[in-house]
Design a protein around this motif. Structure first.
Motif, PDB file in Angstrom:
ATOM      1  N   VAL A   1     -16.517 -41.951 -27.747  1.00  0.00           N
ATOM      2  CA  VAL A   1     -15.237 -41.307 -28.010  1.00  0.00           C
ATOM      3  C   VAL A   1     -15.376 -39.813 -28.256  1.00  0.00           C
ATOM      4  O   VAL A   1     -14.427 -39.061 -28.043  1.00  0.00           O
TER       5      VAL A   1
ATOM      6  N   THR B   1     -17.521 -47.129 -25.342  1.00  0.00           N
ATOM      7  CA  THR B   1     -16.891 -45.865 -24.993  1.00  0.00           C
ATOM      8  C   THR B   1     -17.356 -44.813 -25.986  1.00  0.00           C
ATOM      9  O   THR B   1     -17.162 -44.990 -27.198  1.00  0.00           O
TER      10      THR B   1
ATOM     11  N   ASN C   1     -16.718 -48.762 -29.495  1.00  0.00           N
ATOM     12  CA  ASN C   1     -16.737 -47.301 -29.393  1.00  0.00           C
ATOM     13  C   ASN C   1     -17.942 -46.719 -30.118  1.00  0.00           C
ATOM     14  O   ASN C   1     -18.467 -47.327 -31.043  1.00  0.00           O
TER      15      ASN C   1
ATOM     16  N   LYS D   1     -17.138 -51.456 -19.230  1.00  0.00           N
ATOM     17  CA  LYS D   1     -16.623 -51.166 -20.576  1.00  0.00           C
ATOM     18  C   LYS D   1     -16.363 -52.458 -21.336  1.00  0.00           C
ATOM     19  O   LYS D   1     -15.842 -53.427 -20.779  1.00  0.00           O
TER      20      LYS D   1
ATOM     21  N   LEU E   1      -8.264 -45.371 -32.964  1.00  0.00           N
ATOM     22  CA  LEU E   1      -8.997 -46.544 -32.447  1.00  0.00           C
ATOM     23  C   LEU E   1      -8.180 -47.815 -32.568  1.00  0.00           C
ATOM     24  O   LEU E   1      -7.395 -48.009 -33.422  1.00  0.00           O
TER      25      LEU E   1
ATOM     26  N   LEU F   1     -16.672 -49.363 -34.172  1.00  0.00           N
ATOM     27  CA  LEU F   1     -17.151 -47.989 -34.020  1.00  0.00           C
ATOM     28  C   LEU F   1     -18.566 -47.900 -34.567  1.00  0.00           C
ATOM     29  O   LEU F   1     -18.811 -48.276 -35.714  1.00  0.00           O
TER      30      LEU F   1
END
Length: 178
Positions: free
Chosen positions: A131, A129, A95, A90, A178, A51
């Motif tokens: 989020v 992605t 993320n 992707k 996640l 992330l």
């Protein structure tokens, strides 16, 4: 343990407060979190993290010059590495969370959404992605009129401790997904 990176740029402290609240929430969910200013993160590799959170204030519908320059430099770096691919496929497990502080002395959140959308594109082109995008109403420091007479009403003291607690909880919930 999943790793998170929080990058931010803050002029008045609003965006930094939000970054710290996100860090606390992610850590409460068990993530290993690194927090850095964009001016310190030149050598960071986004792909080392599950992330990546990036935060900026909105200044006239744009991120500040320092954030734009940082994002463009990183984008060119990843282009050279051929990580920017046609169709932006992707990349599993990668993320991004975009957060933007805004004051909105004129029209409010609509002044901030272009900033979030702009920053998010840098990550979507890498296959991350996005989020979520978080927009946090914040005091317009140094100008009482802009902190009291805009469409948002009296925003002095924002983000409040209550606002920051909500951000901590939202970050904790995000990490658990996640």
């Amino acid at each position: 343990m999943k790793r998170a990176l929080i990058l931010h740029w803050s002029s008045t402290g609003n965006t930094e407060k939000v970054a710290l609240a996100i860090k606390e929430g992610l850590e409460a969910a068990g993530m290993n979190v690194s927090l850095m200013k964009t001016t310190e993160a030149e050598d960071i590799d986004y792909f080392d993290y599950s992330l990546v959170c990036i935060g900026s204030p909105s200044i006239q519908w744009h991120p500040p010059k320092q954030v734009t320059e940082f994002l463009l430099k990183k984008f060119k770096h990843y282009q050279k590495q051929e990580k920017i691919k046609t169709g932006a496929p992707k990349v599993p497990g990668k993320n991004a969370l975009i957060f933007c502080t805004y004051s909105g002395p004129h029209t409010g959140i609509r002044e901030a959404t272009p900033v979030g959308l702009y920053m998010g594109q840098f990550f979507e082109h890498l296959g991350f992605t996005v989020v979520d995008e978080w927009y946090i109403l914040s005091e317009y420091h140094g100008n009482d009129e802009r902190s009291t007479k805009g469409r948002m009403g009296d925003i002095r003291g924002k983000p409040t401790e209550e606002d920051l607690q909500k951000i901590r909880m939202d970050a904790k919930n995000l990490a658990s997904k996640l």
